[in-house]
Write an enzyme that holds these catalytic residues in place. Structure first.
Site, PDB file in Angstrom:
ATOM      1  N   CYS A 173      -6.566 -11.371  -1.787  1.00  0.00           N
ATOM      2  CA  CYS A 173      -6.168 -11.948  -0.490  1.00  0.00           C
ATOM      3  C   CYS A 173      -4.694 -12.349  -0.504  1.00  0.00           C
ATOM      4  CB  CYS A 173      -7.070 -13.127  -0.133  1.00  0.00           C
ATOM      5  SG  CYS A 173      -7.245 -14.367  -1.417  1.00  0.00           S
ATOM      6  N   PHE A 174      -4.277 -13.146  -1.480  1.00  0.00           N
ATOM      7  CA  PHE A 174      -2.856 -13.504  -1.558  1.00  0.00           C
ATOM      8  C   PHE A 174      -2.017 -12.258  -1.806  1.00  0.00           C
ATOM      9  CE2 PHE A 174      -3.383 -18.246  -2.412  1.00  0.00           C
ATOM     10  CZ  PHE A 174      -2.585 -18.625  -1.347  1.00  0.00           C
TER      11      PHE A 174
END
Lengths: 331, 331, 331, 331
Positions: free
Chosen positions: D147-148
C-alpha cells in the site's frame, strides 16, 4: 432513463449522484446546487469523478435534460419545484419531508410547516418498497421516507397485529444525518467524543411512522429516543418488545422473506455490516418474556438516496437492486 | 497515605496511578505489572511522567511500601492477593469483580468463577458512596463497583419504591471498558465505524445491580442491553420509565441532593460533559405518561479508578472529592 | 490572584476556565462571552461545574473583579480590550495573535490585519518560557504563542546555530485548533474520515516562528505543511533534518535540560502521551546523515491556555507547573 | 473468469471478495480461510451478502474451482501455495510481499525472510499498471505492490530524471493497513486519539520502491517516515521536493495523462475523496523554489485488492476499470 439531481452538493444529493454515475440503466444528466452553480461537481465534491457542471435548480433545465428528477433539497423547498416539474411531465422523487404525511394537520404538527397542495399530497406515493410494495406504474411523485422513519417502519410494522401496549425504541444516528451545513451539533471536536440524546419522545419522523403503522392496523404506542453518535453514517435501533424471542424471530422472518435487501437473524447485528450498502439487517435476541430487536441500515442509502434509486428501479421496471451496493465496505 | 497500584499498565491501573500522582494527600509509592516488571512506568505509559519502576505483583513488596493497595487485575486474579495483603494488615481496594457479589452462588452464576472465601466476601464493602455511604472506618477490603453497574445503580436505585413492573435500559460503552488487551472487538478498524449490541439482557454487571436494588427494596425487572460504541471513554444509559417526568425529576433530585459529584437536570445530558471527570450527570425528559432518564459517567473515573479514590478518600477521612477531576476536558 | 477569562465559551477560553477552577492559587472570578452573556457557564459548557454567570466582555467589569485577564477572543478583537484593561492597571494575557509579531509590516503580512499601537506591540512579552524565559516582573501584557508556533519554535530553536539550509516540517492538528465556530472544515462527517493539507508553505504562524528563530540567530529556511487530522486535540510535527541523529539528540537534550514540562527521547513519541497535559515530548530518530525530529503537544494546553497559565504562574511568582496537568488522560 | 480468494476473512481478502461479488465479468467461486473454514462467509463477515462457505486453503480445491487465485495471506505464506497453484496451471495474484523484490538478498534485507525460489521470483510481474503497464499476456504470477509502496512509487517515479539529491516524505496510514489481527497498535482506545510515527526512515516497503525507482533511472535518496493515524482506511503522502511547483505539476500531469484512475491537480487534495475508490489523487503546491506533492489513495483498493483486480482486468483483456469503484463514499 435520464435522471437529474437537485441539491447535488449535499450529503443526500451527492450520494444520489454517486449511485447514478455507476448505475447501468439510469444516466446522470443534470446536477444542480444553489450557491455552487457554475462550478464543476468534481471541484466541489472531489470524490465524484465527473465533468458535470452544477446548474441552478431551474425546472426548465431539468425538463429539458431529464425524465426523472431526484430532489435533495432542504425540508420545505421541494414542494413548489416538485409541482412545477410534474406539470412539465417529469417524474419526481423527493428525498425531503414535504410529501410524506398525508394529513395536512399532522404534517404541520410534525414539521411546523404548511403542507403542499392537498391534491399533490394525495397523489404522492410513500415509497418504502418492503412495506408498501412498488410504486404504481402511473406514479409521478414519490415521497421517500426519512432515515429514522425507514428504520422505525421496518422494525415496527411486523408487530402490527401483536397484543402490545407500547414499544420502546432507542436509536442512534451518524452525523451525516444532520446534513452538510455546519452546525454546533456536527462540530467534529464535540461530536467525536460525545453521545447526546435529542428530541426525546418527540422526533419529527414519528409522524410518518405512526401514519404507516396506523395503516397496518397497529395500536401500540411508540416511545422513541434518538441519540447523536460519533459515527459519520448509520442508523441503529434497539427495540424493547415484550414478546417471546422465538415468536418475534418468526414474525420478522416471514415479514421479510423474499425481500432481497433485508436479512433477519437471531442475535445482535453489527451496524458496520450495512455501511455503504442498501441493505437492512434485523436481529432478534431475548427470552420467553423479554426481547430486543435490532435494526441497522445506512442513513444515506437505505435511509435515503439508495431507497430512492430502489423506488425508481421499481417504477421504471428495472430489477429492484440494480445499481445498488449490497456488500459493505469493511472496515 | 502511601498507596500502591497492582496492574498499573492496564487502563484502570494507569488511571489510578495518574490520579494518585496528582493527589494532594495520597502518595503513589509502588506500581506493579506482570509482564512489564522491571521497566519504568514512563517507558510503558509515556503519558505518566514518573520515574517509578514497575515491580512484580508481590504482596510483600506492597506490604513494605504501602498502606493501601488498589488492585487493577484481571477478573479472578484479585482474590488470593487481596487475602494475602489483608493478612499483612494492608487496606485493599479491588477494582475487579471478585468481591462484589455476596452470595457465592450468584457470584458463580454471573461471573462463571468460584467466589473467594466466604469470610472475605462477607467482609468486603461494596463502595458506591452516593448509595451506600462511606466505607465503615474499620474496612479492610472495598469492592469497587463495575462501570455499567455504577451507572445502572445510580440510575435505578431512586426508583426502588415506585410501582414499576419493568425498566428497560439501553446503554453504550467506550472501548476502554474492554481493557487494554488487544481483541477483535476493540480493533480500531471495526470499532471506529460500527455500533454493536452485546450480551443483550444478560450482561454480567446485572448481578451486582440486582443485589443492590434488592437491598433497596426494588421489585421491578430490568431489561438491559449494552452496546459497543466508537468512543474511547464513557458510559451512557437511556432508561425507559413509565412515570410522569416531573415526579421522576423530583425523585432523582432529592435522591442526590448534597452529592457533590452528581448533577440532576431536566432534559438530555451530553456524555462529553463528564469525560475526564468523576461526576455523574442525570437528565430526565418526558411527559405525564412516558419518560426517559439519562445517566452519563466516565467509565475509568466514576465507573472505576475515580470511584476507587473517592472510596479511599472517605475511608481515610479526606474530603470526598480530593484529587478528583470535576471539570471535563472539552473537547 | 483573581483571574478573569474573556471568551470563556470557546475552546481556548473554556480550557483556561477549567484550569483556573482547579488552580490552587488563582481564582476564576469572572467569565465573559458575547452572545451567551447572562447564561450560567455550566448551562453553556456543562462540563464546567461552576455557578459563574457569563458576563458581557466589558473592561470595567474585569477591572472590578480581576487582577489579571486572559483574552480568548477572535483574532483581531483583543487589541482594543487589552489596551483598555492595561490602562485600568490590569495584567493581560492574550491567547490571540494581535501582539505576537513585533514588526507591524510583518504582522500585516501574516495576519492581514493592521497591528495594534506600536507602543503596546513593543511592550508585549512573547511568552514561550522554555525559550524566552519567564516574563519580566513588570510585564503588563503577555502575547501567548500560537499552537503550531509553540511546537515549531520548540522544535526549531535548538537548531539555530547549525549549518542547515532548510528544515522541512510536516504537521498535523486536531479540529479544536479551528475554534468552536461551526465551519465546513470541522464538520464531523468529513473531518472524521479524511486528512487534508491546508495553507501549504504559507501558514500564518510562520511569522512569529521566523521572528523567534531570527532572534536566536537561525539562518535556515523552513518549509512547513500543516494537515487537518481526524483528532479533536493535538499538534504533531515531523521535522526532516540533515544531521546525525546522535548530535541532534544531544542538542535537544541540552536545550531542554531542566525544563520541567519537556521530555526529549530517542525514537518516536506518541501524540497520545501529551493529550490533556501541558507537556511537550520531543523524539529523535535517524542515522548518521538523515534524521527526523518529532514534536508532540496538546494544542489547547501547551499550545494555548496551559502555556498561558504557565506564563501567569511565572509572572506571579508561583511554581511554573502549578495547576497544570502533567499526566495524560489515557486513553 | 472464475476467481478464488485465499484468506478471505482478512481486510484485504474480504475487500477482494467484495469487489469480485459485484464484478460483471469475474465470478467469485471459492473463498478460503485458515481457522474459520467451514463457516459461511456471511457469518464471519456479515457485510458480505453471499452463501459461499469458507474452505481450507487447499490448492487442489482452488485448481478445481478457479481460473485465477488471489492470495491475501500473511507475509511469507504465499510462496509455497503460489508455486503449487502455478504448477496446477492457475494464474496467481499475490497481495503479499513474497514476490515483490527480485533480488533475494534485498528481499531478505527488507523482509527478514528468505525469498522464494529464484525462478519464480524472476517470473513474477510487479504490477503497478500506471508505471509498469499491463502484465504480459503469458503472466502466471503477479506480485501486487504494497500500500505505501504504491503511493510512494506513484509519487516518486515521475521525479526520476530530475536533478534532486533527496526527497523527504511524510506519510500516514489508517488502521486497516495493519491487518485484521488484534494488536496493541490497532487497539481502538489508543489509536483513536493518538498519532504515532513508526519505523522512521526504515519502512520495509522502501525495498520495492527503490527497486522500481532504480529501474526508472532515479538517483535521489528517499527519507520516508510513516505515521499511524486515527483513520480506518487511507494512505496520504506529503513529499517535499526542491523544484518549482509549476514544473512539478507539468511533470505529474504528463506522467499520468490518460491514466483513467489518476487525477493530478494544483493545490492540496483531500484523502476523503479517494476512500472507497480505486483512484489516486495527486496535488502539487509551492513556489519557485520549494514545493510539496500530495498523494492520496485507499490502502485496501488502489493500495491492495483494487489494484489486484485492475491487474487481473488487464491480464484477462477486460477494461482496466471494470468492477472498480471510481466515486468515493462521502462522507
Amino acid at each position: 432513463v435520464r435522471v437529474g439531481v437537485a441539491g447535488a452538493n449535499g450529503f443526500m444529493g451527492a450520494e444520489a449522484a454517486r449511485l447514478l454515475l455507476s448505475h447501468p440503466h439510469f444516466e446522470l444528466t443534470l446536477v444542480s446546487a444553489g450557491e455552487s452553480a457554475g462550478k464543476k461537481l468534481r471541484d466541489v465534491r472531489p470524490g465524484l469523478d465527473t465533468d458535470l457542471v452544477l446548474q441552478p435548480t431551474d425546472p426548465s433545465l431539468f425538463e429539458r435534460h431529464c425524465d426523472a428528477v431526484i430532489l435533495a433539497l432542504p425540508h420545505g423547498a421541494s414542494a413548489p419545484i416538485a409541482e412545477d416539474l410534474i406539470k412539465r411531465g417529469r417524474v419526481v422523487l423527493d428525498l425531503g419531508s414535504d410529501f410524506r404525511i398525508k394529513d395536512p394537520e399532522e404534517s404541520f404538527r410534525w414539521y411546523g410547516r404548511h403542507a403542499p397542495r392537498r391534491r399533490l399530497l394525495e397523489e404522492a406515493w410513500y415509497g418504502l418498497p418492503e412495506l408498501t410494495g412498488p410504486p404504481p406504474e402511473a406514479s409521478r411523485l414519490i415521497a421517500n421516507p426519512g432515515c429514522f422513519a425507514t428504520a422505525l417502519c421496518l422494525g415496527l410494522a411486523p408487530l402490527a397485529g401483536q397484543p402490545l401496549d407500547k414499544v420502546r425504541v432507542s436509536g442512534i444516528t451518524g452525523s451525516s444525518g444532520s446534513g452538510v451545513s455546519p452546525a454546533p451539533g456536527v462540530h467534529h471536536s464535540t461530536r467525536a467524543t460525545s453521545f447526546v440524546p435529542y428530541k426525546p419522545l418527540e422526533h419529527q419522523h414519528l409522524g410518518e411512522v405512526l401514519q404507516l403503522l396506523k395503516g397496518k392496523g397497529a395500536s401500540f404506542e411508540v416511545d422513541f429516543v434518538p441519540h447523536s453518535a460519533p459515527l459519520t453514517r448509520g442508523i441503529f435501533l434497539t427495540l424493547f418488545v415484550d414478546m417471546p424471542a422465538d415468536d418475534l424471530y418468526g414474525l420478522y422472518f416471514s415479514a421479510y422473506e423474499g425481500a432481497e435487501m433485508m436479512r433477519v437473524t437471531q442475535g445482535p447485528v453489527p451496524l458496520g455490516a450495512v455501511i455503504g450498502t442498501n441493505r437492512t439487517l434485523i436481529g432478534v435476541s431475548g427470552t420467553q418474556s423479554s426481547s430486543v430487536v435490532f435494526v441497522a441500515l445506512d442513513n444515506l442509502l437505505k435511509g435515503g438516496s439508495g431507497q430512492g434509486i430502489q423506488n425508481l428501479n421499481l417504477l421504471f421496471g428495472r430489477p429492484e437492486t440494480e445499481g445498488l451496493p449490497l456488500h459493505a465496505l469493511w472496515p
